[in-house]
Design a protein around this motif. Structure first.
Motif, PDB file in Angstrom:
ATOM      1  N   SER A 210      39.586 -16.606 -16.805  1.00 47.13           N
ATOM      2  CA  SER A 210      39.364 -16.360 -17.971  1.00 47.13           C
ATOM      3  C   SER A 210      38.233 -17.281 -18.584  1.00 47.13           C
ATOM      4  CB  SER A 210      40.312 -16.522 -18.925  1.00 47.13           C
ATOM      5  OG  SER A 210      41.530 -15.605 -18.552  1.00 47.13           O
ATOM      6  N   SER A 211      38.156 -18.507 -18.207  1.00 44.52           N
ATOM      7  CA  SER A 211      36.989 -19.427 -18.453  1.00 44.52           C
ATOM      8  C   SER A 211      35.660 -18.935 -17.964  1.00 44.52           C
ATOM      9  CB  SER A 211      37.383 -20.981 -18.325  1.00 44.52           C
ATOM     10  OG  SER A 211      38.462 -21.228 -18.937  1.00 44.52           O
ATOM     11  N   LEU A 212      35.910 -18.466 -16.844  1.00 41.87           N
ATOM     12  CA  LEU A 212      34.660 -18.150 -15.864  1.00 41.87           C
ATOM     13  C   LEU A 212      34.173 -17.005 -16.431  1.00 41.87           C
ATOM     14  CD1 LEU A 212      35.902 -18.977 -12.205  1.00 41.87           C
ATOM     15  CD2 LEU A 212      33.926 -19.933 -13.731  1.00 41.87           C
ATOM     16  N   VAL A 213      35.196 -15.840 -16.793  1.00 44.40           N
ATOM     17  CA  VAL A 213      34.693 -14.703 -17.500  1.00 44.40           C
ATOM     18  C   VAL A 213      34.003 -14.972 -18.747  1.00 44.40           C
ATOM     19  CG1 VAL A 213      35.402 -12.615 -18.193  1.00 44.40           C
ATOM     20  CG2 VAL A 213      36.375 -13.250 -16.199  1.00 44.40           C
ATOM     21  N   ALA A 214      34.579 -15.815 -19.593  1.00 43.18           N
ATOM     22  CA  ALA A 214      33.917 -16.083 -20.949  1.00 43.18           C
ATOM     23  C   ALA A 214      32.269 -16.692 -20.662  1.00 43.18           C
ATOM     24  CB  ALA A 214      34.644 -17.083 -21.498  1.00 43.18           C
ATOM     25  N   SER A 215      32.206 -17.285 -19.654  1.00 40.85           N
ATOM     26  CA  SER A 215      30.843 -17.806 -19.340  1.00 40.85           C
ATOM     27  C   SER A 215      29.879 -16.766 -18.819  1.00 40.85           C
ATOM     28  CB  SER A 215      30.820 -19.175 -18.339  1.00 40.85           C
ATOM     29  OG  SER A 215      31.878 -20.230 -18.854  1.00 40.85           O
ATOM     30  N   HIS A 216      30.438 -15.986 -17.966  1.00 40.55           N
ATOM     31  CA  HIS A 216      29.728 -15.059 -17.330  1.00 40.55           C
ATOM     32  C   HIS A 216      30.506 -13.575 -17.524  1.00 40.55           C
ATOM     33  CE1 HIS A 216      28.226 -18.598 -15.245  1.00 40.55           C
ATOM     34  NE2 HIS A 216      27.187 -17.881 -15.255  1.00 40.55           N
ATOM     35  N   PRO A 217      30.263 -12.998 -18.492  1.00 39.08           N
ATOM     36  CA  PRO A 217      31.005 -11.671 -18.697  1.00 39.08           C
ATOM     37  C   PRO A 217      30.665 -10.445 -17.958  1.00 39.08           C
ATOM     38  CG  PRO A 217      29.524 -12.088 -20.537  1.00 39.08           C
ATOM     39  CD  PRO A 217      29.730 -13.380 -19.796  1.00 39.08           C
ATOM     40  N   ASP A 218      29.230 -10.661 -17.444  1.00 38.91           N
ATOM     41  CA  ASP A 218      28.487  -9.555 -16.779  1.00 38.91           C
ATOM     42  C   ASP A 218      29.167  -9.591 -15.317  1.00 38.91           C
ATOM     43  OD1 ASP A 218      27.182 -12.270 -16.696  1.00 38.91           O
ATOM     44  OD2 ASP A 218      25.728 -11.317 -15.185  1.00 38.91           O
ATOM     45  N   LYS A 219      29.948 -10.683 -14.848  1.00 40.89           N
ATOM     46  CA  LYS A 219      30.389 -10.746 -13.458  1.00 40.89           C
ATOM     47  C   LYS A 219      31.923 -10.622 -13.678  1.00 40.89           C
ATOM     48  CE  LYS A 219      26.665 -13.372 -11.231  1.00 40.89           C
ATOM     49  NZ  LYS A 219      26.476 -14.503 -10.720  1.00 40.89           N
ATOM     50  N   GLU A 220      32.427 -10.166 -14.616  1.00 40.29           N
ATOM     51  CA  GLU A 220      33.801 -10.002 -14.820  1.00 40.29           C
ATOM     52  C   GLU A 220      34.672  -9.396 -13.655  1.00 40.29           C
ATOM     53  OE1 GLU A 220      37.628  -8.538 -18.057  1.00 40.29           O
ATOM     54  OE2 GLU A 220      35.330  -8.038 -18.225  1.00 40.29           O
ATOM     55  N   SER A 221      34.191  -8.096 -13.234  1.00 40.10           N
ATOM     56  CA  SER A 221      35.169  -7.622 -12.087  1.00 40.10           C
ATOM     57  C   SER A 221      34.984  -8.272 -10.872  1.00 40.10           C
ATOM     58  CB  SER A 221      34.509  -6.044 -12.045  1.00 40.10           C
ATOM     59  OG  SER A 221      33.070  -6.281 -11.441  1.00 40.10           O
ATOM     60  N   LEU A 222      34.020  -9.035 -10.654  1.00 31.70           N
ATOM     61  CA  LEU A 222      33.914  -9.883  -9.215  1.00 31.70           C
ATOM     62  C   LEU A 222      34.568 -11.086  -9.549  1.00 31.70           C
ATOM     63  CD1 LEU A 222      32.171 -10.116  -6.680  1.00 31.70           C
ATOM     64  CD2 LEU A 222      30.449 -11.762  -7.847  1.00 31.70           C
ATOM     65  N   ILE A 223      34.774 -11.841 -10.619  1.00 27.46           N
ATOM     66  CA  ILE A 223      35.270 -13.003 -10.617  1.00 27.46           C
ATOM     67  C   ILE A 223      36.662 -12.879 -10.695  1.00 27.46           C
ATOM     68  CG2 ILE A 223      36.126 -14.781 -12.666  1.00 27.46           C
ATOM     69  CD1 ILE A 223      33.085 -14.481 -13.709  1.00 27.46           C
ATOM     70  N   LEU A 224      37.363 -11.818 -11.208  1.00 27.15           N
ATOM     71  CA  LEU A 224      38.778 -11.301 -11.352  1.00 27.15           C
ATOM     72  C   LEU A 224      39.099 -10.894  -9.730  1.00 27.15           C
ATOM     73  CD1 LEU A 224      39.192  -9.338 -14.642  1.00 27.15           C
ATOM     74  CD2 LEU A 224      39.830 -11.837 -14.016  1.00 27.15           C
ATOM     75  N   ALA A 225      38.165 -10.113  -9.081  1.00 29.20           N
ATOM     76  CA  ALA A 225      38.542 -10.048  -7.721  1.00 29.20           C
ATOM     77  C   ALA A 225      38.462 -11.187  -6.703  1.00 29.20           C
ATOM     78  CB  ALA A 225      37.524  -8.920  -7.154  1.00 29.20           C
ATOM     79  N   TYR A 226      37.529 -11.929  -7.014  1.00 28.70           N
ATOM     80  CA  TYR A 226      37.698 -13.083  -5.924  1.00 28.70           C
ATOM     81  C   TYR A 226      38.839 -14.102  -6.281  1.00 28.70           C
ATOM     82  CZ  TYR A 226      33.016 -12.526  -3.860  1.00 28.70           C
ATOM     83  OH  TYR A 226      31.973 -12.055  -3.314  1.00 28.70           O
ATOM     84  N   ALA A 227      39.279 -14.385  -7.497  1.00 24.67           N
ATOM     85  CA  ALA A 227      40.369 -14.967  -7.823  1.00 24.67           C
ATOM     86  C   ALA A 227      41.417 -14.509  -7.301  1.00 24.67           C
ATOM     87  CB  ALA A 227      40.187 -15.233  -9.329  1.00 24.67           C
ATOM     88  N   SER A 228      41.623 -13.070  -7.702  1.00 25.92           N
ATOM     89  CA  SER A 228      42.967 -12.403  -7.036  1.00 25.92           C
ATOM     90  C   SER A 228      43.087 -12.686  -5.612  1.00 25.92           C
ATOM     91  CB  SER A 228      42.951 -10.981  -7.577  1.00 25.92           C
ATOM     92  OG  SER A 228      42.893 -10.917  -9.166  1.00 25.92           O
ATOM     93  N   ALA A 229      42.018 -12.185  -5.067  1.00 27.10           N
ATOM     94  CA  ALA A 229      42.187 -12.218  -3.764  1.00 27.10           C
ATOM     95  C   ALA A 229      42.440 -13.691  -3.111  1.00 27.10           C
ATOM     96  CB  ALA A 229      40.756 -11.996  -2.811  1.00 27.10           C
ATOM     97  N   SER A 230      41.809 -14.799  -3.597  1.00 28.09           N
ATOM     98  CA  SER A 230      42.148 -16.045  -3.174  1.00 28.09           C
ATOM     99  C   SER A 230      43.642 -16.237  -3.354  1.00 28.09           C
ATOM    100  CB  SER A 230      41.356 -17.157  -3.856  1.00 28.09           C
ATOM    101  OG  SER A 230      41.776 -18.264  -3.874  1.00 28.09           O
ATOM    102  N   GLN A 231      44.157 -15.827  -4.769  1.00 27.54           N
ATOM    103  CA  GLN A 231      45.476 -16.045  -5.038  1.00 27.54           C
ATOM    104  C   GLN A 231      46.454 -15.292  -4.011  1.00 27.54           C
ATOM    105  OE1 GLN A 231      46.723 -18.018  -7.253  1.00 27.54           O
ATOM    106  NE2 GLN A 231      48.792 -17.234  -7.788  1.00 27.54           N
ATOM    107  N   LEU A 232      46.308 -14.146  -3.627  1.00 25.10           N
ATOM    108  CA  LEU A 232      47.135 -13.383  -2.650  1.00 25.10           C
ATOM    109  C   LEU A 232      46.918 -14.183  -1.331  1.00 25.10           C
ATOM    110  CD1 LEU A 232      45.976  -9.699  -3.432  1.00 25.10           C
ATOM    111  CD2 LEU A 232      48.351 -10.778  -3.379  1.00 25.10           C
ATOM    112  N   LEU A 233      45.812 -14.575  -0.792  1.00 23.77           N
ATOM    113  CA  LEU A 233      45.908 -15.357   0.511  1.00 23.77           C
ATOM    114  C   LEU A 233      46.630 -16.447   0.346  1.00 23.77           C
ATOM    115  CD1 LEU A 233      42.251 -14.683   1.520  1.00 23.77           C
ATOM    116  CD2 LEU A 233      44.447 -13.948   2.627  1.00 23.77           C
ATOM    117  N   THR A 234      46.452 -17.531  -0.875  1.00 23.14           N
ATOM    118  CA  THR A 234      47.301 -18.480  -0.756  1.00 23.14           C
ATOM    119  C   THR A 234      48.721 -18.419  -0.830  1.00 23.14           C
ATOM    120  OG1 THR A 234      45.336 -19.737  -2.184  1.00 23.14           O
ATOM    121  CG2 THR A 234      47.494 -20.626  -2.450  1.00 23.14           C
ATOM    122  N   SER A 235      49.012 -17.123  -1.456  1.00 23.85           N
ATOM    123  CA  SER A 235      50.604 -16.702  -1.450  1.00 23.85           C
ATOM    124  C   SER A 235      50.980 -16.426  -0.041  1.00 23.85           C
ATOM    125  CB  SER A 235      50.840 -15.890  -2.462  1.00 23.85           C
ATOM    126  OG  SER A 235      50.425 -16.134  -3.920  1.00 23.85           O
TER     127      SER A 235
END
Length: 263
Positions: A210-235
């Protein structure tokens, strides 16, 4: 137990409703912003009402021993819908994620840092068996499940992982809200910070992204995808890292360090 469980269910629904009414709050401190999630307010409310001064009448039934035991046992099941949400965020960006997949895998070795750094610090602070639960990982769902199955949540190890789970929920989200903007200021790329957001905690990952999206709203979908993929792999991969690397390393270090202290 049936009667007290109904009180627990109703209280949980009220807490959820109040937390959602408060909603997502952002506090600006100079160039930085601290993002406070509804989850944080829910934890604070339930902790405050758990104090003995409030735990009377209906609340005494809500916080009954049977309800606390039930909640600790089935907590992991409640997290399953969250995992489904991660998958929905990953799917649209799957090709780009696969093209840099090795980076996601390498970051899993960072899971060993809680053992290498955290265990000696915990022992120095006076913890003993509690340190095993508190330093196996960052105390999220994977570690919670492992410790509860191996030691039960009523053990010293279980109290260690539960304590870390609550502390991580309260302060981890705040810390992860502040850290990304600071690192962006020092030149880190938004993509690398999005990948590093997935440490195994839904609240921390959400706060960081959320903090990253607030700083780079134009990259919202990419930020959420990378963070979610990282979260899935960590899990997923992080579970194997925990069982086959972190847990044996922790047992070896614990025996070695406690043996030295005994001498």
């Amino acid at each position: 137990m049936k009667g007290t469980f109904i009180y627990l269910l109703l209280f949980s629904l009220i807490v959820i409703a109040v937390s959602e009414m408060i909603g997502f709050q952002s506090i600006a401190i100079g160039p930085l912003s601290i993002n406070l999630l509804p989850l944080l307010f829910a934890i604070l409310i339930t902790m405050v009402f758990a104090f003995s001064i409030f735990r009377k009448g209906i609340l005494k039934k809500v916080y009954s021993k049977s309800n606390v035991s039930f909640s600790g046992t089935y907590l992991i099941i409640i997290m399953l819908p969250l995992m489904a949400r991660y998958g929905a965020d990953v799917a649209p960006q799957i090709r780009e994620i696969l093209s840099i997949g090795w980076i996601f895998i390498v970051q899993e070795f960072g899971n060993l840092g809680t053992v290498l750094l955290g265990l000696p610090a915990a022992l120095l602070l006076g913890l003993r068996r509690e340190a095993i639960g508190a330093t196996l990982g960052i105390g999220r769902e994977g570690e919670l499940a492992y410790i509860s199955e191996k030691y039960t949540l009523n053990s010293d190890e279980g109290r260690g992982v539960l304590s870390l789970y609550i502390i991580g929920t309260l302060f981890g989200a705040i810390f992860f809200s502040i850290l990304p903007p600071v690192l962006l200021h020092f030149g880190f790329s938004v993509e690398s910070l999005a990948i590093s957001a997935g440490v195994g905690s839904g609240s921390m990952m959400t706060a960081a992204s959320s903090s990253l999206v607030a700083s780079h709203p134009d990259k919202e979908s990419l930020i959420l995808a990378y963070a979610s993929a990282s979260q899935l792999l960590t899990s997923f991969i992080g579970t194997f890292t925990m069982v086959f690397l972190a847990a044996p390393l922790q047992r070896f270090m614990y025996r070695t360090l406690t043996r030295k202290e005994a001498k």
